[in-house]
Design a protein around this motif. Structure first.
Motif, short mmCIF file in Angstrom:
data_model
loop_
_atom_site.label_atom_id
_atom_site.label_comp_id
_atom_site.label_asym_id
_atom_site.label_seq_id
_atom_site.Cartn_x
_atom_site.Cartn_y
_atom_site.Cartn_z
N MET A 1 -0.59 20.26 -5.10
CA MET A 1 -1.74 19.86 -6.01
C MET A 1 -2.20 19.05 -5.58
N ASP A 2 -3.45 18.54 -5.15
CA ASP A 2 -3.75 17.67 -4.22
C ASP A 2 -4.68 16.29 -5.24
N TYR A 3 -5.01 15.35 -5.15
CA TYR A 3 -5.50 14.09 -5.68
C TYR A 3 -6.61 13.20 -4.95
N GLN A 4 -7.27 12.77 -5.74
CA GLN A 4 -8.54 12.03 -5.14
C GLN A 4 -7.99 10.50 -5.67
N VAL A 5 -8.14 9.31 -4.24
CA VAL A 5 -7.42 8.21 -4.35
C VAL A 5 -8.82 7.38 -5.20
N ALA A 6 -9.20 6.34 -5.89
CA ALA A 6 -10.06 5.68 -5.72
C ALA A 6 -10.07 4.18 -5.48
N GLU A 7 -10.65 3.41 -5.19
CA GLU A 7 -10.26 1.87 -4.62
C GLU A 7 -10.04 1.49 -5.30
N GLU A 8 -9.86 1.31 -6.86
CA GLU A 8 -8.72 0.44 -7.39
C GLU A 8 -7.62 1.00 -7.59
N ASP A 9 -7.32 1.79 -7.17
CA ASP A 9 -5.78 2.92 -7.40
C ASP A 9 -4.87 1.70 -6.09
N MET A 45 -7.87 15.28 0.08
CA MET A 45 -7.95 15.24 -1.41
C MET A 45 -6.22 14.72 -0.77
N VAL A 46 -5.39 14.43 -1.59
CA VAL A 46 -4.10 13.83 -1.14
C VAL A 46 -3.08 15.03 -1.40
N GLY A 47 -2.19 14.81 -1.06
CA GLY A 47 -1.49 16.08 -1.05
C GLY A 47 -0.01 16.17 -0.27
N LYS A 48 0.85 16.74 -0.54
CA LYS A 48 2.01 16.50 0.15
C LYS A 48 1.82 17.68 1.80
N ARG A 49 0.62 18.20 1.96
CA ARG A 49 0.75 18.34 3.47
C ARG A 49 -0.84 17.51 3.64
N LEU A 50 -1.34 16.84 3.41
CA LEU A 50 -2.08 16.16 3.93
C LEU A 50 -1.10 14.36 4.71
N ALA A 51 0.31 14.44 3.44
CA ALA A 51 0.61 13.35 4.34
C ALA A 51 1.84 13.66 5.19
N ALA A 52 2.13 15.46 5.16
CA ALA A 52 3.35 15.69 6.16
C ALA A 52 1.93 15.25 7.83
N ALA A 53 1.14 15.81 7.80
CA ALA A 53 -0.18 16.07 8.67
C ALA A 53 -0.05 15.21 8.85
N GLY A 83 2.49 8.32 -9.22
CA GLY A 83 2.94 9.82 -10.40
C GLY A 83 3.03 10.71 -9.28
N TRP A 84 2.51 10.52 -8.26
CA TRP A 84 2.88 12.07 -7.26
C TRP A 84 4.64 11.94 -6.78
N THR A 85 4.99 11.78 -7.17
CA THR A 85 6.54 11.99 -6.39
C THR A 85 6.54 13.36 -5.78
N GLN A 86 6.20 14.44 -5.65
CA GLN A 86 6.56 16.06 -4.81
C GLN A 86 5.49 15.61 -3.54
N CYS A 87 4.05 14.03 -3.73
CA CYS A 87 3.59 14.65 -2.33
C CYS A 87 4.44 13.65 -1.42
N ARG A 88 5.74 13.19 -1.65
CA ARG A 88 6.56 11.83 -0.53
C ARG A 88 7.09 13.25 0.49
N VAL A 89 7.15 12.49 0.81
CA VAL A 89 7.42 13.42 3.05
C VAL A 89 8.80 12.45 2.86
N LYS A 90 10.14 13.49 4.22
CA LYS A 90 10.59 12.80 4.66
C LYS A 90 10.53 11.87 5.74
N LEU A 91 11.87 11.20 5.96
CA LEU A 91 11.38 9.68 7.00
C LEU A 91 12.06 10.77 8.03
N LEU A 92 11.60 10.18 9.30
CA LEU A 92 12.02 10.77 10.53
C LEU A 92 13.27 10.32 10.69
N ARG A 93 14.68 11.00 11.20
CA ARG A 93 16.02 10.75 11.07
C ARG A 93 16.26 10.27 12.53
#
Length: 279
Positions: A1-9, A45-53, A83-93
């Protein structure tokens, strides 16, 4: 799932970091990295795929592994806050290197040259500040805890990241601090302050140290406040041979972090290889 972020966030996240008692520098750094992400995202929209990109983008742009990981840590922290923990990405090793870069290894003789250069320039405060950091191992952000009261009591109580640790101050350093404070009419509170009574900023200390490089004949890549802390760690361990005690003094929660401070440039390792006589 992707999310929209507002400035107030983002403002809410800033308030959260402050409430968690993160340092000013940490808050500014996290917000800077998060805003960099959203500038790059350009309203997507923010999601796992965008974070990985974004992770891939940072790598392709040539950022160092440690820089990429620090920026990803900031983003992951924000995503967890939302609360969007499923969108987090792994750090580089990161494969740990056993050696410290030669161009960043400040030697004690170079530290002495920096002090002499500061003395020739009439920078008494800077000389004493460098001695304080290198003589106690404090972080540059902890300089504000070096007070008249601390010098009189021969110890400083440092509050950082919800923890308190006590730093013992060498007698000779305390004498210098108290003489300096008396001469400037500082009877209480912070010793290292501007004429208006404000604490010295990290950037100001960094800039003042850099101005010494040419006169001291020390490479600029070696001259910055945190390297004085590294030098303290090496000298303390050379005397005590107690890495656990050193970790306590430095305020490290893990001895593994302290090990990084004790890395050498590999020169001593190379001498050991030569002495083996097997080649």
């Amino acid at each position: 799932m992707d999310y929209q972020v507002a400035e107030e966030d983002i403002w809410a996240y800033q308030e959260y970091l402050v409430s968690e008692e993160h340092g000013k520098g940490t808050v500014e750094k996290y917000l800077r990295d998060i805003r960099s992400f959203f500038v790059w995202a350009s309203g997507r929209m923010v999601g796992k795929r965008l974070a990985a990109a974004w992770k891939e983008h940072l790598v392709m742009e040539g950022y160092s592994t440690s820089t990429v990981n620090s920026m990803l840590s900031a983003l992951n922290s924000f995503l967890e806050f939302m609360g969007w923990t499923q969108c987090r990405v792994k750090l580089l090793r990161i494969q740990r290197t056993p050696f410290r870069k030669q161009e960043r290894d400040l030697q004690q003789k170079e530290y002495e040259r920096l002090k002499r250069a500061a003395g020739r320039k009439g920078k008494e405060r800077l000389t004493l500040l460098m001695e304080t950091i290198c003589g106690t191992g404090i972080r540059v952000s902890e300089v504000r805890y070096i007070t008249v009261e601390a010098a009189r009591g021969r110890k400083a109580e440092i509050f950082l990241k919800g923890k308190v640790r006590v730093i013992l101050l060498p007698d000779k350093l305390c004498q210098k601090l108290l003489r300096y404070a008396k001469r400037l009419g500082i009877s209480e509170g912070e010793i290292f302050v501007t004429r208006s009574g404000k604490g010295l900023s990290r950037q100001y200390i960094w800039q003042e140290m850099k101005k010494l490089c040419k006169d001291a004949h020390v490479e600029a890549s070696k001259v910055y406040p945190h390297n004085l802390r590294h030098l303290f760690a090496k000298l303390f361990y050379r005397v005590s041979r107690d890495i656990v005690k050193l970790a306590d003094v430095l305020g490290h929660s893990s001895v593994e972090t302290t090990r990084i401070y004790l890395m050498d440039t590999g020169a001593e390792h190379a001498r050991w290889l030569e002495q083996m006589g097997v080649v």
